[in-house]
Design a protein around this motif. Structure first.
Motif, PDB file in Angstrom:
ATOM      1  N   LEU A   1      -1.064   4.821   1.298  1.00  0.00           N
ATOM      2  CA  LEU A   1      -1.589   4.868   0.134  1.00  0.00           C
ATOM      3  C   LEU A   1      -1.104   5.054  -1.255  1.00  0.00           C
ATOM      4  CD1 LEU A   1      -4.502   4.583  -1.069  1.00  0.00           C
ATOM      5  CD2 LEU A   1      -4.745   7.226  -1.211  1.00  0.00           C
ATOM      6  N   LEU A   2       0.113   5.713  -1.109  1.00  0.00           N
ATOM      7  CA  LEU A   2       0.947   5.618  -2.414  1.00  0.00           C
ATOM      8  C   LEU A   2       1.729   4.275  -2.381  1.00  0.00           C
ATOM      9  CD1 LEU A   2       2.767   6.839  -4.538  1.00  0.00           C
ATOM     10  CD2 LEU A   2       4.146   7.648  -2.563  1.00  0.00           C
ATOM     11  N   LEU A   3       2.167   3.872  -1.367  1.00  0.00           N
ATOM     12  CA  LEU A   3       2.899   2.517  -1.254  1.00  0.00           C
ATOM     13  C   LEU A   3       2.223   1.368  -1.623  1.00  0.00           C
ATOM     14  CD1 LEU A   3       5.297   0.616  -0.606  1.00  0.00           C
ATOM     15  CD2 LEU A   3       4.661   0.923   1.862  1.00  0.00           C
ATOM     16  N   VAL A   4       0.844   1.262  -1.001  1.00  0.00           N
ATOM     17  CA  VAL A   4      -0.150   0.236  -1.181  1.00  0.00           C
ATOM     18  C   VAL A   4      -0.555   0.378  -2.520  1.00  0.00           C
ATOM     19  CG1 VAL A   4      -2.098  -0.812  -0.446  1.00  0.00           C
ATOM     20  CG2 VAL A   4      -0.540  -0.050   1.230  1.00  0.00           C
ATOM     21  N   GLY A   5      -0.999   1.388  -3.001  1.00  0.00           N
ATOM     22  CA  GLY A   5      -1.639   1.433  -4.311  1.00  0.00           C
ATOM     23  C   GLY A   5      -0.682   1.153  -5.385  1.00  0.00           C
ATOM     24  N   THR A   6       0.630   1.722  -5.402  1.00  0.00           N
ATOM     25  CA  THR A   6       1.315   1.294  -6.441  1.00  0.00           C
ATOM     26  C   THR A   6       1.665  -0.215  -6.454  1.00  0.00           C
ATOM     27  OG1 THR A   6       2.510   3.423  -6.014  1.00  0.00           O
ATOM     28  CG2 THR A   6       3.881   1.846  -7.185  1.00  0.00           C
TER      29      THR A   6
ATOM     30  N   GLN B   1      -8.335  -8.107  -0.902  1.00  0.00           N
ATOM     31  CA  GLN B   1      -6.883  -7.821  -0.374  1.00  0.00           C
ATOM     32  C   GLN B   1      -6.245  -6.605  -0.090  1.00  0.00           C
ATOM     33  OE1 GLN B   1      -4.657 -10.593   0.595  1.00  0.00           O
ATOM     34  NE2 GLN B   1      -6.812 -11.692   0.492  1.00  0.00           N
ATOM     35  N   PHE B   2      -6.869  -5.588  -1.070  1.00  0.00           N
ATOM     36  CA  PHE B   2      -6.500  -4.048  -0.699  1.00  0.00           C
ATOM     37  C   PHE B   2      -6.573  -3.630   0.723  1.00  0.00           C
ATOM     38  CE2 PHE B   2      -6.434   0.422  -0.940  1.00  0.00           C
ATOM     39  CZ  PHE B   2      -5.612   0.728  -1.734  1.00  0.00           C
ATOM     40  N   GLY B   3      -7.687  -3.956   1.456  1.00  0.00           N
ATOM     41  CA  GLY B   3      -7.807  -3.603   2.726  1.00  0.00           C
ATOM     42  C   GLY B   3      -6.720  -4.260   3.659  1.00  0.00           C
ATOM     43  N   MET B   4      -6.710  -5.644   3.446  1.00  0.00           N
ATOM     44  CA  MET B   4      -5.815  -6.422   3.954  1.00  0.00           C
ATOM     45  C   MET B   4      -4.211  -5.813   3.842  1.00  0.00           C
ATOM     46  SD  MET B   4      -7.722  -8.549   5.776  1.00  0.00           S
ATOM     47  CE  MET B   4      -6.596  -9.812   6.386  1.00  0.00           C
ATOM     48  N   VAL B   5      -3.915  -5.372   2.778  1.00  0.00           N
ATOM     49  CA  VAL B   5      -2.614  -5.156   2.433  1.00  0.00           C
ATOM     50  C   VAL B   5      -2.299  -3.664   3.278  1.00  0.00           C
ATOM     51  CG1 VAL B   5      -0.962  -4.039   0.608  1.00  0.00           C
ATOM     52  CG2 VAL B   5      -2.205  -6.173   0.445  1.00  0.00           C
TER      53      VAL B   5
ATOM     54  N   VAL C   1      10.452  -1.770   8.488  1.00  0.00           N
ATOM     55  CA  VAL C   1      11.909  -2.061   7.968  1.00  0.00           C
ATOM     56  C   VAL C   1      12.495  -1.072   7.429  1.00  0.00           C
ATOM     57  CG1 VAL C   1      13.128  -3.587   6.302  1.00  0.00           C
ATOM     58  CG2 VAL C   1      11.231  -4.554   7.865  1.00  0.00           C
ATOM     59  N   PHE C   2      11.593  -0.391   6.293  1.00  0.00           N
ATOM     60  CA  PHE C   2      12.285   0.855   5.434  1.00  0.00           C
ATOM     61  C   PHE C   2      11.968   1.943   6.005  1.00  0.00           C
ATOM     62  CE2 PHE C   2      11.326  -2.982   2.647  1.00  0.00           C
ATOM     63  CZ  PHE C   2      12.736  -2.993   2.044  1.00  0.00           C
ATOM     64  N   SER C   3      11.434   2.152   7.363  1.00  0.00           N
ATOM     65  CA  SER C   3      11.232   3.720   7.928  1.00  0.00           C
ATOM     66  C   SER C   3      10.160   4.346   7.177  1.00  0.00           C
ATOM     67  CB  SER C   3      12.415   4.432   8.210  1.00  0.00           C
ATOM     68  OG  SER C   3      13.024   3.555   9.269  1.00  0.00           O
ATOM     69  N   TRP C   4       9.399   3.702   6.412  1.00  0.00           N
ATOM     70  CA  TRP C   4       8.439   4.436   5.414  1.00  0.00           C
ATOM     71  C   TRP C   4       7.369   5.255   6.274  1.00  0.00           C
ATOM     72  CZ3 TRP C   4       8.504   5.588   0.439  1.00  0.00           C
ATOM     73  CH2 TRP C   4       7.600   6.105  -0.431  1.00  0.00           C
ATOM     74  N   PRO C   5       7.089   6.385   5.976  1.00  0.00           N
ATOM     75  CA  PRO C   5       6.416   7.271   6.998  1.00  0.00           C
ATOM     76  C   PRO C   5       4.726   7.094   6.884  1.00  0.00           C
ATOM     77  CG  PRO C   5       7.158   8.803   5.485  1.00  0.00           C
ATOM     78  CD  PRO C   5       7.856   7.541   5.147  1.00  0.00           C
ATOM     79  N   GLY C   6       4.377   5.961   7.101  1.00  0.00           N
ATOM     80  CA  GLY C   6       2.917   5.609   6.855  1.00  0.00           C
ATOM     81  C   GLY C   6       2.318   5.233   8.098  1.00  0.00           C
ATOM     82  N   LEU C   7       1.047   4.515   7.807  1.00  0.00           N
ATOM     83  CA  LEU C   7       0.259   4.186   9.043  1.00  0.00           C
ATOM     84  C   LEU C   7       0.922   3.085   9.900  1.00  0.00           C
ATOM     85  CD1 LEU C   7      -3.133   4.173   7.795  1.00  0.00           C
ATOM     86  CD2 LEU C   7      -2.235   6.060   9.273  1.00  0.00           C
ATOM     87  N   GLY C   8       1.828   2.301   8.849  1.00  0.00           N
ATOM     88  CA  GLY C   8       2.446   1.173   9.565  1.00  0.00           C
ATOM     89  C   GLY C   8       3.310   1.421  10.514  1.00  0.00           C
TER      90      GLY C   8
END
Length: 346
Positions: A128-133, A278-282, A292-299
């Motif tokens: 949420l932090l990544l997508v929201g920003t 698009q927010f839900g799609m993103v 790619v960036f080892s960001w600890p999210g749902l992806g």
């Protein structure tokens, strides 16, 4: 004399009885919301069924993956399959899955032996932090560039920005992320969300997370801003030939006021709804960027679950991501009815 329903006073627009009631006295707004909610629930039910079947088509044996490089007897393998429930008939597995979903139980992860809902809760906030920003920055940048490009149609500014937006819109996110890693090597952290040594100062902790956020956020921003820019440009171009703008200019209003007070508010309608769509799609499309960036999210959690395959974890993440898309689509449809009077009258 008693008035019948056909004799009732017409509404302000003269289209029917005051209050906008339709067949059976049900207001059109209530019927509209009910139809959209029903469609969203039907879509969610389809998502549950497809998600269950889809992940069972993935090649790989979760039990074999869990016991890899460990001496395990056939009896132990059979006991493990029985404990996980993968030896049951498909219909029984589906029934157990749906009943658990109705109770809010997404199951237990095969690989981590933890409740799936708990793991998703931990990974939801970084996503949420990544997508929201990225979305907030993309909306501001896309709308500003779209308005300027449309108002200067055919100029060098318009041609350059449209060309850049079309190029970035077609670039795969993971490829763009790898290019940014190479181009900014050493300037920004390339892995994770926090440094190995976490500072005690809260301000330093926020700055540390922001430093790690730069590259994944810029990767998402570069791709999604282009869509907002192109849609805003197209919407404003359609409005620029409208009669009310000619009237506003004839009254002596400056060109800047005509654009800001009249053209842009009307052109914003398609873009505002696109933001929610698009927010839900993103959110559901962050798998490659977070990996790619080892960001600890749902992806990243989805990528880890695919290696198993960890069926309960995959199903849980899939339901949450698909649900976010459906919710945002529903909000967009309801919001468009609020913003556009033409939709309310239809």
């Amino acid at each position: 004399m008693t008035l019948t329903s056909s004799d009732a006073a017409p509404g302000p627009d003269g289209s029917g009885p005051r209050g906008g009631a339709g067949a059976g006295g049900v207001p059109s707004t209530v019927r509209f919301v009910a139809s959209k909610l029903g469609g969203a629930l039907a879509s969610f039910a389809l998502v549950v069924v497809l998600g269950f079947l889809l992940f069972r088509m993935i090649p790989g044996d979760p039990v074999a993956t869990m016991t890899r490089d460990r001496p395990t007897s056939p009896a132990q393998l059979a006991a493990l399959r029985e404990r996980l429930g993968v030896d049951e008939p498909m219909y029984q597995q589906f029934l157990d899955y749906v009943l658990g979903l109705l109770r809010g139980d997404l199951g237990t992860s095969y690989m981590y032996n933890r409740p799936v809902s708990e793991m998703i809760g931990e990974r939801f906030w970084p996503t949420l932090l990544l997508v929201g920003t990225a979305t907030a920055l993309a909306v501001v940048l896309g709308l500003w560039l779209g308005v300027r490009a449309a108002w200067r149609r055919g100029s060098a500014f318009d041609r350059v920005n449209t060309g850049v937006a079309l190029t970035l819109w077609s670039v795969p996110q993971f490829w763009l992320g790898l290019l940014l890693l190479i181009a900014t090597q050493g300037l920004f952290p390339s892995r994770g969300m926090r440094s190995a040594v976490i500072p005690d100062d809260p301000v330093a902790q926020v700055l540390d997370v922001a430093h790690h956020l730069v590259l994944p956020c810029v990767t998402l921003l570069a791709v999604i801003y282009a869509q907002y820019m192109l849609v805003m440009r197209s919407s404003l171009l359609e409005e620029m030939g409208a009669d009310y703008l000619t009237t506003a200019r004839a009254k002596g209003l400056r060109d800047d006021l005509v654009r800001r007070r009249h053209a842009v508010p009307n052109a914003l309608l398609p873009t505002v709804t696109l933001v929610f769509l698009q927010f839900g799609m993103v959110v559901s499309g962050t798998v490659t960027v977070e990996t790619v960036f080892s960001w600890p999210g749902l992806g990243l959690l989805t990528y880890e679950a695919l290696r198993g395959p960890d069926l309960p974890l995959l199903q849980g993440v899939f339901v949450v991501l698909a649900g976010s898309v459906l919710v945002m689509n529903l909000v967009a449809e309801l919001l468009y009815r609020v913003l556009d009077p033409r939709v309310r009258e239809s």
